[in-house]
Motif scaffolding. Structure first.
Motif, PDB file in Angstrom:
ATOM      1  N   LEU A  48       0.830  -1.200   0.000  1.00  0.00           N
ATOM      2  CA  LEU A  48       0.000   0.000   0.000  1.00  0.00           C
ATOM      3  C   LEU A  48       0.866   1.252   0.000  1.00  0.00           C
ATOM      4  CD1 LEU A  48      -2.943  -0.832   2.446  1.00  0.00           C
ATOM      5  CD2 LEU A  48      -3.030  -0.564  -0.039  1.00  0.00           C
ATOM      6  N   GLN A  49       1.975   1.206   0.747  1.00  0.00           N
ATOM      7  CA  GLN A  49       2.902   2.328   0.744  1.00  0.00           C
ATOM      8  C   GLN A  49       3.500   2.529  -0.645  1.00  0.00           C
ATOM      9  OE1 GLN A  49       4.832   0.681   4.649  1.00  0.00           O
ATOM     10  NE2 GLN A  49       5.694   2.699   4.258  1.00  0.00           N
ATOM     11  N   SER A  50       3.841   1.415  -1.290  1.00  0.00           N
ATOM     12  CA  SER A  50       4.406   1.497  -2.628  1.00  0.00           C
ATOM     13  C   SER A  50       3.405   2.107  -3.596  1.00  0.00           C
ATOM     14  CB  SER A  50       4.820   0.098  -3.107  1.00  0.00           C
ATOM     15  OG  SER A  50       5.298   0.134  -4.432  1.00  0.00           O
ATOM     16  N   MET A  51       2.151   1.697  -3.487  1.00  0.00           N
ATOM     17  CA  MET A  51       1.097   2.233  -4.340  1.00  0.00           C
ATOM     18  C   MET A  51       0.933   3.736  -4.120  1.00  0.00           C
ATOM     19  SD  MET A  51      -2.830   0.824  -4.576  1.00  0.00           S
ATOM     20  CE  MET A  51      -2.200  -0.847  -4.325  1.00  0.00           C
ATOM     21  N   ALA A  52       0.960   4.138  -2.847  1.00  0.00           N
ATOM     22  CA  ALA A  52       0.815   5.559  -2.519  1.00  0.00           C
ATOM     23  C   ALA A  52       1.992   6.360  -3.071  1.00  0.00           C
ATOM     24  CB  ALA A  52       0.711   5.735  -1.011  1.00  0.00           C
ATOM     25  N   ALA A  53       3.195   5.795  -2.974  1.00  0.00           N
ATOM     26  CA  ALA A  53       4.384   6.491  -3.470  1.00  0.00           C
ATOM     27  C   ALA A  53       4.323   6.648  -4.988  1.00  0.00           C
ATOM     28  CB  ALA A  53       5.649   5.739  -3.065  1.00  0.00           C
ATOM     29  N   ALA A  54       3.829   5.611  -5.681  1.00  0.00           N
ATOM     30  CA  ALA A  54       3.703   5.694  -7.141  1.00  0.00           C
ATOM     31  C   ALA A  54       2.688   6.758  -7.535  1.00  0.00           C
ATOM     32  CB  ALA A  54       3.304   4.339  -7.708  1.00  0.00           C
ATOM     33  N   THR A  55       1.583   6.830  -6.787  1.00  0.00           N
ATOM     34  CA  THR A  55       0.574   7.860  -7.047  1.00  0.00           C
ATOM     35  C   THR A  55       1.142   9.249  -6.788  1.00  0.00           C
ATOM     36  OG1 THR A  55      -1.206   6.338  -6.448  1.00  0.00           O
ATOM     37  CG2 THR A  55      -1.729   8.674  -6.439  1.00  0.00           C
ATOM     38  N   ALA A  56       1.910   9.379  -5.689  1.00  0.00           N
ATOM     39  CA  ALA A  56       2.542  10.662  -5.376  1.00  0.00           C
ATOM     40  C   ALA A  56       3.515  11.065  -6.471  1.00  0.00           C
ATOM     41  CB  ALA A  56       3.262  10.571  -4.036  1.00  0.00           C
ATOM     42  N   ALA A  57       4.223  10.075  -7.023  1.00  0.00           N
ATOM     43  CA  ALA A  57       5.182  10.362  -8.101  1.00  0.00           C
ATOM     44  C   ALA A  57       4.480  10.983  -9.295  1.00  0.00           C
ATOM     45  CB  ALA A  57       5.901   9.079  -8.504  1.00  0.00           C
ATOM     46  N   ARG A  58       3.298  10.468  -9.614  1.00  0.00           N
ATOM     47  CA  ARG A  58       2.560  11.024 -10.751  1.00  0.00           C
ATOM     48  C   ARG A  58       2.131  12.461 -10.465  1.00  0.00           C
ATOM     49  NH1 ARG A  58      -2.453  11.031 -13.445  1.00  0.00           N
ATOM     50  NH2 ARG A  58      -3.579  10.007 -11.765  1.00  0.00           N
ATOM     51  N   GLY A  59       1.704  12.705  -9.226  1.00  0.00           N
ATOM     52  CA  GLY A  59       1.348  14.071  -8.854  1.00  0.00           C
ATOM     53  C   GLY A  59       2.527  15.018  -8.980  1.00  0.00           C
ATOM     54  N   HIS A  60       3.689  14.601  -8.482  1.00  0.00           N
ATOM     55  CA  HIS A  60       4.895  15.425  -8.594  1.00  0.00           C
ATOM     56  C   HIS A  60       5.260  15.665 -10.058  1.00  0.00           C
ATOM     57  CE1 HIS A  60       5.681  15.549  -4.346  1.00  0.00           C
ATOM     58  NE2 HIS A  60       5.897  14.256  -4.237  1.00  0.00           N
ATOM     59  N   SER A  61       5.107  14.621 -10.889  1.00  0.00           N
ATOM     60  CA  SER A  61       5.477  14.760 -12.297  1.00  0.00           C
ATOM     61  C   SER A  61       4.576  15.766 -13.003  1.00  0.00           C
ATOM     62  CB  SER A  61       5.433  13.400 -13.003  1.00  0.00           C
ATOM     63  OG  SER A  61       4.104  12.902 -13.096  1.00  0.00           O
ATOM     64  N   LEU A  62       3.285  15.766 -12.667  1.00  0.00           N
ATOM     65  CA  LEU A  62       2.362  16.723 -13.277  1.00  0.00           C
ATOM     66  C   LEU A  62       2.681  18.154 -12.848  1.00  0.00           C
ATOM     67  CD1 LEU A  62      -1.031  14.818 -13.021  1.00  0.00           C
ATOM     68  CD2 LEU A  62       0.108  15.526 -15.127  1.00  0.00           C
ATOM     69  N   LEU A  63       3.162  18.312 -11.622  1.00  0.00           N
ATOM     70  CA  LEU A  63       3.507  19.639 -11.124  1.00  0.00           C
ATOM     71  C   LEU A  63       4.893  20.079 -11.569  1.00  0.00           C
ATOM     72  CD1 LEU A  63       2.036  19.483  -7.505  1.00  0.00           C
ATOM     73  CD2 LEU A  63       1.066  20.611  -9.517  1.00  0.00           C
ATOM     74  N   GLY A  64       5.625  19.173 -12.224  1.00  0.00           N
ATOM     75  CA  GLY A  64       6.939  19.537 -12.731  1.00  0.00           C
ATOM     76  C   GLY A  64       8.053  19.413 -11.717  1.00  0.00           C
ATOM     77  N   ASP A  65       7.793  18.752 -10.587  1.00  0.00           N
ATOM     78  CA  ASP A  65       8.846  18.538  -9.590  1.00  0.00           C
ATOM     79  C   ASP A  65       9.463  17.173  -9.875  1.00  0.00           C
ATOM     80  OD1 ASP A  65      10.491  18.282  -7.403  1.00  0.00           O
ATOM     81  OD2 ASP A  65       9.018  19.036  -5.963  1.00  0.00           O
ATOM     82  N   PHE A  66      10.390  17.147 -10.820  1.00  0.00           N
ATOM     83  CA  PHE A  66      10.915  15.875 -11.293  1.00  0.00           C
ATOM     84  C   PHE A  66      11.816  15.193 -10.265  1.00  0.00           C
ATOM     85  CE2 PHE A  66      10.492  18.335 -15.423  1.00  0.00           C
ATOM     86  CZ  PHE A  66       9.192  17.896 -15.611  1.00  0.00           C
ATOM     87  N   ALA A  67      12.495  15.983  -9.453  1.00  0.00           N
ATOM     88  CA  ALA A  67      13.331  15.392  -8.408  1.00  0.00           C
ATOM     89  C   ALA A  67      12.462  14.642  -7.400  1.00  0.00           C
ATOM     90  CB  ALA A  67      14.153  16.470  -7.711  1.00  0.00           C
ATOM     91  N   ALA A  68      11.357  15.274  -6.998  1.00  0.00           N
ATOM     92  CA  ALA A  68      10.451  14.624  -6.054  1.00  0.00           C
ATOM     93  C   ALA A  68       9.786  13.404  -6.692  1.00  0.00           C
ATOM     94  CB  ALA A  68       9.389  15.611  -5.573  1.00  0.00           C
ATOM     95  N   ALA A  69       9.457  13.506  -7.981  1.00  0.00           N
ATOM     96  CA  ALA A  69       8.850  12.369  -8.680  1.00  0.00           C
ATOM     97  C   ALA A  69       9.808  11.187  -8.729  1.00  0.00           C
ATOM     98  CB  ALA A  69       8.453  12.775 -10.097  1.00  0.00           C
ATOM     99  N   THR A  70      11.064  11.462  -9.030  1.00  0.00           N
ATOM    100  CA  THR A  70      12.067  10.399  -9.098  1.00  0.00           C
ATOM    101  C   THR A  70      12.272   9.759  -7.735  1.00  0.00           C
ATOM    102  OG1 THR A  70      13.191  11.497 -10.935  1.00  0.00           O
ATOM    103  CG2 THR A  70      14.461   9.871  -9.695  1.00  0.00           C
ATOM    104  N   ALA A  71      12.321  10.588  -6.697  1.00  0.00           N
ATOM    105  CA  ALA A  71      12.489  10.060  -5.337  1.00  0.00           C
ATOM    106  C   ALA A  71      11.307   9.176  -4.951  1.00  0.00           C
ATOM    107  CB  ALA A  71      12.642  11.216  -4.352  1.00  0.00           C
TER     108      ALA A  71
END
Length: 288
Positions: free
Chosen positions: A10-33
């Motif tokens: 579930l944590q992994s799923m949440a992190a993947a979802t967060a990554a997509r949010g970061h990518s849409l906002l243009g925070d690529f460092a946060a998305a990669t992390a």
């Protein structure tokens, strides 16, 4: 909560979802992390939902960074989860078109159209119309863009509406309809600024400049930024957008050592000490 419950998937799923949010906002460092965190928590699990969300985020980052073939590959791997892949149809189509492979998605778009009708979903229907606009010839594209905007107004997804306006504005500019292009691009920019989607802000601003609008949001570069050479500024902006030194080198046709040297000179000129401070230090400075 998932940390306390010791549920790594579930944590992994949440992190993947967060990554997509970061990518849409243009925070690529946060998305990669977040993607790295998701992979770590997944513990080699091939759970389709996690894989699809992670691929979606990685594809969105690649698309924003103009790595269109990479984006298309990432989105193609989303098909392990058909439903997630369905909702990413417009992203997948844009990547395919920009990678020069539009025919790869035509069948998928029509399958998505069937699903949108079945679900009676204005949101999915808007994504389908946007996809059709990207695939259409010039005689048909405008009507599809108009349809996507009309459906988008019913979908309660202002970010996706703005993305349609951005693409429509780009198309209008290529048709040399600059006034119409600026109207769409300005509306898109307003929404991107509202949600803080930095990568889309930069793209819309560049398009407005290309359409003849001198400055979408007039800003005076700081004295520190004015000290940078044009090449130092270009390298700094790409680094601020999340690109690695090697990626920057490939983009501007320099060696990665030269890129490192430019950044070594940029930091003291801007009065900063880390890569993470670049975006704030550059402020509104953009390159043509």
């Amino acid at each position: 909560m998932t940390d306390e419950m010791h549920q790594p998937l579930l944590q992994s799923m949440a992190a993947a979802t967060a990554a997509r949010g970061h990518s849409l906002l243009g925070d690529f460092a946060a998305a990669t992390a977040a993607l790295m965190r998701s992979a770590e928590l997944a513990q080699d699990s091939q759970m389709a939902l996690i894989v699809a969300d992670a691929r979606w985020a990685a594809g969105t980052v690649a698309l924003a960074q103009h790595r269109y073939r990479d984006a298309l590959i990432e989105y193609t791997h989303m098909t392990v989860h058909p439903t997630r892949s369905l909702w990413a149809i417009a992203d997948r189509t844009e990547a395919a078109v920009r990678a020069g492979r539009p025919d790869d998605l035509r069948k998928n778009v029509e399958e998505a159209a069937v699903a949108a009708a079945l679900y009676r979903s204005p949101f999915l229907s808007a994504l389908v119309a946007r996809s059709r606009a990207l695939l259409a010839d010039d005689d048909a594209a405008e009507s599809y863009f108009a349809e996507a905007l009309a459906l988008g107004a019913l979908s309660e997804s202002p970010l996706e509406v703005a993305r349609t306006q951005l693409l429509f504005g780009e198309w209008l500019r290529r048709q040399k309809r600059r006034k119409d292009a600026c109207a769409q691009l300005t509306a898109a920019l307003d929404q991107f600024e509202t949600v803080g989607a930095q990568a889309f802000i930069e793209r819309a601003t560049q398009e407005l400049r290309a359409a003849g609008q001198v400055s979408a949001r007039p800003t005076a570069p700081s004295t520190a930024v004015q000290q940078l050479t044009p090449q130092e500024l270009q390298v700094a902006q790409l680094a601020a957008a999340g690109l690695s030194n090697r990626e920057i080198a490939d983009r501007v046709y320099l060696s990665h050592r030269t890129v490192s040297t430019h950044l070594y000179k940029v930091f003291p000129k801007l009065g900063i000490s880390s890569r993470g401070q670049l975006r704030h230090a550059l402020g509104g400075a953009t390159s043509d």
